[in-house]
Design an enzyme around this catalytic site. Structure first.
Site, PDB file in Angstrom:
ATOM      1  N   ASP A 180      32.162  72.891  68.421  1.00 45.97           N
ATOM      2  CA  ASP A 180      32.783  71.747  67.767  1.00 45.97           C
ATOM      3  C   ASP A 180      31.941  71.322  66.564  1.00 45.97           C
ATOM      4  OD1 ASP A 180      30.600  70.427  68.977  1.00 45.97           O
ATOM      5  OD2 ASP A 180      31.793  69.905  70.742  1.00 45.97           O
ATOM      6  N   SER A 181      31.971  70.023  66.231  1.00 41.14           N
ATOM      7  CA  SER A 181      31.264  69.557  65.042  1.00 41.14           C
ATOM      8  C   SER A 181      29.768  69.819  65.106  1.00 41.14           C
ATOM      9  CB  SER A 181      31.516  68.062  64.830  1.00 41.14           C
ATOM     10  OG  SER A 181      31.143  67.317  65.978  1.00 41.14           O
ATOM     11  N   ASP A 182      29.187  69.809  66.309  1.00 41.13           N
ATOM     12  CA  ASP A 182      27.756  70.086  66.423  1.00 41.13           C
ATOM     13  C   ASP A 182      27.451  71.519  65.996  1.00 41.13           C
ATOM     14  OD1 ASP A 182      27.490  67.526  67.378  1.00 41.13           O
ATOM     15  OD2 ASP A 182      27.336  68.109  69.483  1.00 41.13           O
ATOM     16  N   HIS A 365      25.780  62.307  64.947  1.00 42.28           N
ATOM     17  CA  HIS A 365      25.736  63.760  65.084  1.00 42.28           C
ATOM     18  C   HIS A 365      24.283  64.249  65.022  1.00 42.28           C
ATOM     19  CE1 HIS A 365      30.080  63.652  64.504  1.00 42.28           C
ATOM     20  NE2 HIS A 365      30.093  64.907  64.940  1.00 42.28           N
TER      21      HIS A 365
END
Length: 391
Positions: A180-182, A365
């Protein structure tokens, strides 16, 4: 006497409180990403010249080694891309080279003989690089932003005085990172949590996320299949239920599902980190789960099935399940269940449970320091003897 002493103590405490408050107020704010991002930016000390200009006719395409999920351009030339981390490398002999773009949404870093130039949202233009010393040169172009939709990298082009050289040989190993965004590296270079959309764009650099760091340490190349907000079973907040990773993974371009993917080599290691959005966001009305214990029960088998499918596509590869432990015991227990199911099927796998990252970058994040920590955890796991045969 007692009254005077109490007055003195009160004065001292007030002074300490004011000093503490003054120190807090004087503490420097974390710097913000520089916005807007310049359309063209050369690194300090770069000796060549670079400019953007309309597509030039009569140039000759240079053979390249491209890595990342992509589809062919409309004319059969170039690469349509959407997943993050797409990159291409080539070699040539001459004093100039052109790179072709049809891309109004992304940032790119182009590295030529160790010197870099960055391009932001070039649109339909060529990047012309000139002023190189005569002789052979190595060039690499990499998308460092997250694409909101498909775009085109048209490739490398030479004019008549230059000569094409064979592209670099592929790295001996390829690692695929699914997440995902990570995994994207969302705003990973930021030093603060409150960011505008423009600052998120300026601070995102997939090439500096944990995946490329792991690949570099192990002498491997990388392919990244990741998307912000995505999960397995459910996305962040229950949004877009028809666009979970199990549905989007097979697509060359999520924004153009009919586009056929270009051939790609199998990976020797596949790292899957897909639980954060599943367990890290509140369940929405209408979802089929009412609590995280139900999610845990369903997620383990779903992750095992998804991972088993990747094992079939990459024969002999080591499967690595990456669990962000800060999202609770249900996430970790579900990952352990998936690992046990995979082992029962005879699929080589490794579970890596991460320590809590500080998440100091935009919108909580992982920061650059967090990505370094995640990379080190994976590198240690992959360097153990039982993982050494993963390729």
């Amino acid at each position: 006497m007692g009254s005077a002493r109490m007055k003195w103590i009160g004065t001292v405490l007030l002074g300490l409180a004011l000093a503490t408050l003054g120190g807090f107020l004087a503490w420097p704010e974390p710097s913000r990403p520089v916005t807007p991002v310049p359309q063209l930016s050369l690194a300090q000390g770069t000796e060549f010249q670079a400019r953007l200009l309309p597509p030039q006719p009569g140039l000759v395409a240079l053979p390249a080694l491209a890595t990342g999920r992509a589809a062919a351009g409309a004319s059969g030339q170039g690469y349509r891309h959407e997943w993050p981390g797409f990159h291409a490398m080539a070699r040539f002999e001459g004093t100039g080279i052109s790179l072709r773009f049809d891309d109004a949404v992304n940032r790119w870093r182009v590295v030529l003989d160790g010197r870099s130039v960055e391009v932001s949202r070039p649109g339909t233009q060529d990047l012309r690089i000139e002023g190189l010393a005569p002789g052979p040169h190595d060039i690499r172009a990499e998308k460092i932003s997250e694409s909101p939709g498909p775009a085109l990298f048209g490739g490398f082009f030479l004019d008549d005085p230059a000569n094409a050289l064979p592209p670099p040989a592929p790295a001996a190993r390829l690692i695929e990172f699914i997440g995902d965004s990570d995994t994207v590296g969302f705003a990973n270079t930021a030093k603060r949590r409150d960011c505008s959309d423009a600052e998120i764009y300026a601070a995102t650099d997939t090439s500096r996320s944990f995946g490329p760091q792991v690949a570099a340490a192990l002498g491997a190349d990388y392919r990244i299949i990741a998307r912000s907000g995505i999960g397995l079973l459910r996305n962040y907040g229950g949004g877009d239920p028809d666009k979970t990773m199990d549905r989007l993974y097979p697509l060359a371009l999520p924004g153009d599902p009919a586009a056929p993917a270009l051939p790609q080599r199998p990976a020797g290691i596949v790292v899957i980190g897909l639980g954060s959005n599943v367990f890290g966001s509140a369940l929405a009305p209408g979802e089929r789960w009412t609590d995280k214990s139900q999610l845990r029960h369903d997620f383990g088998p779903a992750l095992a099935d998804f991972t088993a499918a990747r094992a079939r596509e990459n024969p002999g590869a080591l499967m690595v399940l990456l669990a962000f432990g800060e999202y609770g015991p249900e996430l970790v227990e579900a990952h352990r269940a998936a690992s046990e199911l995979l082992t029962g099927k005879g699929i080589r796998n490794r579970l890596v449970v991460l320590a809590n990252p500080r998440r100091n970058a935009c919108l909580w994040h992982p920061s650059a320091a967090d990505h370094a920590m995640i990379a080190e955890s994976l590198i240690q796991a992959l360097r153990t003897p039982s993982a050494a045969g993963g390729d």
